[in-house]
Scaffold this motif. Structure first.
Motif, mmCIF file in Angstrom:
data_model
loop_
_atom_site.group_PDB
_atom_site.id
_atom_site.type_symbol
_atom_site.label_atom_id
_atom_site.label_comp_id
_atom_site.label_asym_id
_atom_site.label_seq_id
_atom_site.Cartn_x
_atom_site.Cartn_y
_atom_site.Cartn_z
ATOM 1 N N LYS A 132 -11.172 -0.854 6.887
ATOM 2 C CA LYS A 132 -12.343 -1.582 6.376
ATOM 3 C C LYS A 132 -13.097 -0.766 5.330
ATOM 4 C CE LYS A 132 -13.377 -3.593 10.882
ATOM 5 N NZ LYS A 132 -14.420 -3.602 11.933
ATOM 6 N N HIS A 133 -12.896 0.554 5.342
ATOM 7 C CA HIS A 133 -13.625 1.468 4.460
ATOM 8 C C HIS A 133 -12.641 2.363 3.710
ATOM 9 C CE1 HIS A 133 -17.493 0.462 6.299
ATOM 10 N NE2 HIS A 133 -16.814 0.409 7.435
ATOM 11 N N PRO A 134 -11.948 1.823 2.696
ATOM 12 C CA PRO A 134 -10.946 2.633 1.984
ATOM 13 C C PRO A 134 -11.539 3.850 1.272
ATOM 14 C CG PRO A 134 -11.234 0.485 0.940
ATOM 15 C CD PRO A 134 -12.032 0.467 2.209
ATOM 16 N N GLU A 135 -12.843 3.844 1.036
ATOM 17 C CA GLU A 135 -13.493 5.002 0.409
ATOM 18 C C GLU A 135 -13.622 6.165 1.390
ATOM 19 O OE1 GLU A 135 -16.769 2.769 2.453
ATOM 20 O OE2 GLU A 135 -14.991 2.189 1.342
ATOM 21 N N GLY A 136 -13.405 5.892 2.668
ATOM 22 C CA GLY A 136 -13.440 6.917 3.699
ATOM 23 C C GLY A 136 -14.776 6.995 4.418
ATOM 24 N N LEU A 137 -14.748 7.595 5.577
ATOM 25 C CA LEU A 137 -15.931 7.817 6.401
ATOM 26 C C LEU A 137 -15.881 9.224 6.956
ATOM 27 C CD1 LEU A 137 -15.859 4.495 8.472
ATOM 28 C CD2 LEU A 137 -17.531 5.076 6.711
ATOM 29 N N THR A 138 -17.035 9.794 7.200
ATOM 30 C CA THR A 138 -17.091 11.100 7.854
ATOM 31 C C THR A 138 -16.896 10.914 9.352
ATOM 32 O OG1 THR A 138 -19.475 11.025 8.224
ATOM 33 C CG2 THR A 138 -18.713 11.976 6.118
ATOM 34 N N TRP A 139 -16.612 12.005 10.052
ATOM 35 C CA TRP A 139 -16.497 11.934 11.497
ATOM 36 C C TRP A 139 -17.804 11.424 12.101
ATOM 37 C CZ3 TRP A 139 -13.759 11.206 15.529
ATOM 38 C CH2 TRP A 139 -14.301 11.445 16.783
ATOM 39 N N LYS A 140 -18.926 11.902 11.591
ATOM 40 C CA LYS A 140 -20.226 11.479 12.114
ATOM 41 C C LYS A 140 -20.411 9.966 11.960
ATOM 42 C CE LYS A 140 -25.131 12.578 11.883
ATOM 43 N NZ LYS A 140 -26.157 13.395 11.240
ATOM 44 N N GLU A 141 -20.009 9.433 10.822
ATOM 45 C CA GLU A 141 -20.112 7.987 10.608
ATOM 46 C C GLU A 141 -19.189 7.230 11.549
ATOM 47 O OE1 GLU A 141 -21.271 7.907 5.867
ATOM 48 O OE2 GLU A 141 -19.163 8.137 6.438
ATOM 49 N N LEU A 142 -17.952 7.692 11.693
ATOM 50 C CA LEU A 142 -17.019 7.052 12.622
ATOM 51 C C LEU A 142 -17.556 7.095 14.050
ATOM 52 C CD1 LEU A 142 -13.621 8.393 11.284
ATOM 53 C CD2 LEU A 142 -14.262 5.986 11.471
ATOM 54 N N LYS A 143 -18.054 8.244 14.432
ATOM 55 C CA LYS A 143 -18.581 8.419 15.784
ATOM 56 C C LYS A 143 -19.721 7.439 16.053
ATOM 57 C CE LYS A 143 -20.731 11.732 18.756
ATOM 58 N NZ LYS A 143 -21.710 12.694 18.900
ATOM 59 N N THR A 144 -20.605 7.273 15.083
ATOM 60 C CA THR A 144 -21.749 6.378 15.246
ATOM 61 C C THR A 144 -21.318 4.917 15.250
ATOM 62 O OG1 THR A 144 -23.188 7.987 14.153
ATOM 63 C CG2 THR A 144 -23.976 5.715 14.231
ATOM 64 N N ILE A 145 -20.539 4.525 14.254
ATOM 65 C CA ILE A 145 -20.106 3.123 14.137
ATOM 66 C C ILE A 145 -19.325 2.681 15.366
ATOM 67 C CG2 ILE A 145 -18.573 1.557 12.863
ATOM 68 C CD1 ILE A 145 -19.283 3.218 10.328
ATOM 69 N N GLY A 183 -15.743 16.149 1.280
ATOM 70 C CA GLY A 183 -16.808 15.268 0.825
ATOM 71 C C GLY A 183 -18.008 16.096 0.415
ATOM 72 N N LYS A 184 -19.181 15.528 0.579
ATOM 73 C CA LYS A 184 -20.410 16.245 0.253
ATOM 74 C C LYS A 184 -20.726 17.280 1.320
ATOM 75 C CE LYS A 184 -22.525 12.495 -2.297
ATOM 76 N NZ LYS A 184 -23.668 11.599 -2.411
ATOM 77 N N GLY A 185 -21.242 18.409 0.886
ATOM 78 C CA GLY A 185 -21.611 19.454 1.834
ATOM 79 C C GLY A 185 -20.407 19.946 2.609
ATOM 80 N N ARG A 186 -20.579 20.039 3.925
ATOM 81 C CA ARG A 186 -19.496 20.523 4.783
ATOM 82 C C ARG A 186 -18.640 19.398 5.344
ATOM 83 N NH1 ARG A 186 -22.847 23.906 8.931
ATOM 84 N NH2 ARG A 186 -21.416 22.725 10.199
ATOM 85 N N ALA A 187 -19.025 18.159 5.084
ATOM 86 C CA ALA A 187 -18.338 17.011 5.675
ATOM 87 C C ALA A 187 -17.004 16.725 4.990
ATOM 88 C CB ALA A 187 -19.227 15.778 5.594
ATOM 89 N N TYR A 188 -16.080 16.226 5.769
ATOM 90 C CA TYR A 188 -14.806 15.744 5.263
ATOM 91 C C TYR A 188 -14.757 14.245 5.430
ATOM 92 C CZ TYR A 188 -12.755 20.353 4.751
ATOM 93 O OH TYR A 188 -12.468 21.625 4.341
ATOM 94 N N LEU A 189 -14.185 13.560 4.446
ATOM 95 C CA LEU A 189 -13.982 12.115 4.547
ATOM 96 C C LEU A 189 -12.626 11.853 5.182
ATOM 97 C CD1 LEU A 189 -15.262 10.868 1.090
ATOM 98 C CD2 LEU A 189 -16.356 10.561 3.314
ATOM 99 N N TRP A 190 -12.624 10.986 6.157
ATOM 100 C CA TRP A 190 -11.394 10.539 6.790
ATOM 101 C C TRP A 190 -10.955 9.277 6.070
ATOM 102 C CZ3 TRP A 190 -10.414 11.277 12.590
ATOM 103 C CH2 TRP A 190 -10.896 12.514 13.021
ATOM 104 N N LYS A 191 -9.682 9.241 5.652
ATOM 105 C CA LYS A 191 -9.133 8.098 4.941
ATOM 106 C C LYS A 191 -7.723 7.833 5.432
ATOM 107 C CE LYS A 191 -11.390 9.085 0.518
ATOM 108 N NZ LYS A 191 -11.160 9.135 -0.928
ATOM 109 N N ILE A 192 -7.240 6.637 5.105
ATOM 110 C CA ILE A 192 -5.846 6.306 5.351
ATOM 111 C C ILE A 192 -5.100 6.487 4.032
ATOM 112 C CG2 ILE A 192 -4.221 4.475 5.990
ATOM 113 C CD1 ILE A 192 -5.924 5.347 8.332
ATOM 114 N N SER A 193 -4.025 7.240 4.078
ATOM 115 C CA SER A 193 -3.216 7.486 2.886
ATOM 116 C C SER A 193 -2.633 6.173 2.375
ATOM 117 C CB SER A 193 -2.085 8.450 3.228
ATOM 118 O OG SER A 193 -1.229 8.605 2.142
ATOM 119 N N LYS A 194 -2.590 6.024 1.069
ATOM 120 C CA LYS A 194 -2.072 4.801 0.463
ATOM 121 C C LYS A 194 -0.558 4.775 0.380
ATOM 122 C CE LYS A 194 -6.213 3.868 -2.031
ATOM 123 N NZ LYS A 194 -7.074 4.376 -3.032
ATOM 124 N N THR A 195 0.096 5.886 0.651
ATOM 125 C CA THR A 195 1.563 5.915 0.565
ATOM 126 C C THR A 195 2.190 5.722 1.913
ATOM 127 O OG1 THR A 195 1.553 8.328 0.757
ATOM 128 C CG2 THR A 195 1.670 7.371 -1.466
#
Length: 68
Positions: free
Chosen positions: A16-29, A56-68
């Motif tokens: 639903k979020h191809p731009e990616g989400l941080t772990w914190k965002e995933l955890k909350t959602i 991503g920004k700061g220390r956060a990493y964005l979690w994404k699904i690879s397009k390949t």
């Protein structure tokens, strides 16, 4: 929560979020009960659903699904 349920929730939400989400965002959602992601489960997600984590920004990493 079992791994299979965790994997489905993460996969469905990241689609639903191809731009990616941080772990914190995933955890909350998804209302996940974990403070940090399990390294073993994260490795399995990389292999099974094509999870990638990019800086991503700061220390956060964005979690994404690879397009390949």
């Amino acid at each position: 929560m079992r791994y299979v349920e965790f994997k489905k929730k993460i996969h469905d939400e990241l689609l639903k979020h191809p731009e990616g989400l941080t772990w914190k965002e995933l955890k909350t959602i998804l209302e996940l009960p974990y403070e940090r992601p399990c390294p073993n489960w994260t490795k399995r997600l990389e292999q099974e659903i094509g999870l990638i984590r990019v800086k991503g920004k700061g220390r956060a990493y964005l979690w994404k699904i690879s397009k390949t």
